[in-house]
Design a protein around this motif. Structure first.
Motif, short mmCIF file in Angstrom:
data_model
loop_
_atom_site.label_atom_id
_atom_site.label_comp_id
_atom_site.label_asym_id
_atom_site.label_seq_id
_atom_site.Cartn_x
_atom_site.Cartn_y
_atom_site.Cartn_z
N ASN A 3 60.45 50.56 53.40
CA ASN A 3 59.98 48.84 53.79
C ASN A 3 59.53 48.42 55.02
OD1 ASN A 3 59.79 48.88 51.40
ND2 ASN A 3 61.90 48.01 50.71
N GLN A 22 59.91 34.84 49.77
CA GLN A 22 59.12 35.26 49.32
C GLN A 22 58.41 36.88 49.83
OE1 GLN A 22 55.30 32.30 49.78
NE2 GLN A 22 56.38 30.68 49.01
N PHE A 23 59.33 37.46 51.07
CA PHE A 23 58.52 38.02 52.23
C PHE A 23 59.42 39.67 50.92
CE2 PHE A 23 57.51 35.99 56.18
CZ PHE A 23 56.81 37.02 56.25
N LYS A 25 59.16 39.28 47.46
CA LYS A 25 58.71 39.72 46.95
C LYS A 25 57.87 40.38 46.94
CE LYS A 25 58.63 35.37 44.06
NZ LYS A 25 58.39 34.14 43.80
N ARG A 26 57.48 40.21 48.34
CA ARG A 26 56.79 41.88 49.40
C ARG A 26 57.18 42.60 49.22
NH1 ARG A 26 54.89 36.10 49.66
NH2 ARG A 26 52.36 35.78 49.87
N LYS A 27 58.18 43.11 48.96
CA LYS A 27 58.71 43.90 49.55
C LYS A 27 58.91 43.96 51.16
CE LYS A 27 59.37 45.50 44.95
NZ LYS A 27 60.40 45.03 44.72
N TYR A 51 65.01 42.63 44.10
CA TYR A 51 63.17 42.47 44.70
C TYR A 51 63.86 43.89 44.60
CZ TYR A 51 62.07 37.55 44.41
OH TYR A 51 62.11 36.84 43.64
N GLU A 214 54.32 29.68 51.31
CA GLU A 214 53.60 30.39 51.14
C GLU A 214 51.31 31.00 51.78
OE1 GLU A 214 50.62 31.55 46.42
OE2 GLU A 214 51.73 29.95 46.63
N ASN A 218 50.75 34.12 53.60
CA ASN A 218 49.30 34.73 53.34
C ASN A 218 48.30 34.64 54.84
OD1 ASN A 218 50.08 35.19 50.93
ND2 ASN A 218 48.99 33.07 49.73
#
Length: 260
Positions: A3, A22-23, A25-27, A51, A214, A218
């Motif tokens: 990762n 949030q990061f 969640k994005r692995k 996660y 978020e 993004n």
């Protein structure tokens, strides 16, 4: 395939903890740093179990000289490559300048400016060498004008915005993106730490931390924006200052800042 990894300062609560979630969640693997070791460990365990990523904890007080270098060296010793750096650590202080505590303001400058600059330098040099990386420096809508009753805090955030815009230009051709996040009043622990909970600014409506983060994540990952201002009201606030007589701005900011 490993990762990618993100380094997050001020990660134990507020925007920092939300960035971590949030990061994750994005692995992304996460390196969390803040003063509170117990909070960091609890968050790291939660992220790993939820996660399936690796979460490392580095308890540090960034107001202490040498702590930024210690973080950089610790990340290297973990064998982690910093693909993204989130300079989120920071705090404010409310009050008349002649009455506020000098040491708190010196600590604020150390965290908001000195440590942020050091970490940007250390990790940024590596990114430039690799021609790959992203740095997000958390500034504030406070960066766009002087702030009576929080004079030092506003000045530190103006520095963060200016530095970020300059480095975004310097490193644009090196594959390294630098951006400044400029949130307005947000639901975090900031207002209580800065003694701002009863100010007109925080009583007039705030954004939720997850909404701010978020939009920030993004924008960092998917756009070329250098200045990220979450929320329509905050965008209007930041842009309206340009059209006001300079001498009038501090008086307006003071009225918004005053406690109810």
């Amino acid at each position: 395939m490993e990762n990618k990894a993100v380094i997050i300062t001020g990660a134990s609560s507020g925007l920092g903890a939300e960035f971590a979630k949030q990061f994750a969640k994005r692995k992304f693997d996460i390196v969390l740093t803040a003063r509170s070791e117990n909070k960091l460990k609890e968050l790291a365990q939660q992220l790993e179990s939820s996660y399936g990523i690796k979460a490392y904890t580095v308890p540090l007080d960034l107001s202490q000289s040498g702590s930024a270098m210690k973080l950089y060296e610790t990340v290297a010793s973990l064998g982690v490559t910093a693909d993204i750096l989130i300079n989120n650590a920071g705090f404010g202080l409310f009050g008349e300048f002649e009455e506020t505590e000098m040491q708190k303001e010196l600590d604020m400058i150390e965290v908001n400016i000195t440590a942020l600059t050091e970490l940007t330098k250390y990790f940024g040099k590596d990114m430039v060498s690799r021609k790959s990386g992203k740095i997000l420096n958390v500034a504030s809508t406070a960066a766009f004008q002087p702030g009576p009753l929080m004079a030092v805090y506003y000045a530190t955030k103006a520095y963060v915005l200016s530095l970020s815009e300059a480095l975004a230009n310097e490193w644009e051709g090196n594959g390294v993106k630098v951006a400044a996040l400029c949130p307005g009043a947000t639901e975090t622990g900031f207002s209580s730490t800065a003694e701002l909970s009863q100010s007109k600014l925080f009583q007039s409506g705030v954004m939720k931390a997850d909404e701010v983060v978020e939009q920030a994540v993004n924008s960092l990952l998917e756009t070329n924006k250098t200045v990220i201002i979450p929320g329509f009201k905050n965008k209007m606030l930041a842009s309206s200052v340009r059209f006001m007589p300079r001498k009038m701005v501090p008086s307006i900011v003071r009225k918004v800042q005053e406690r109810i």
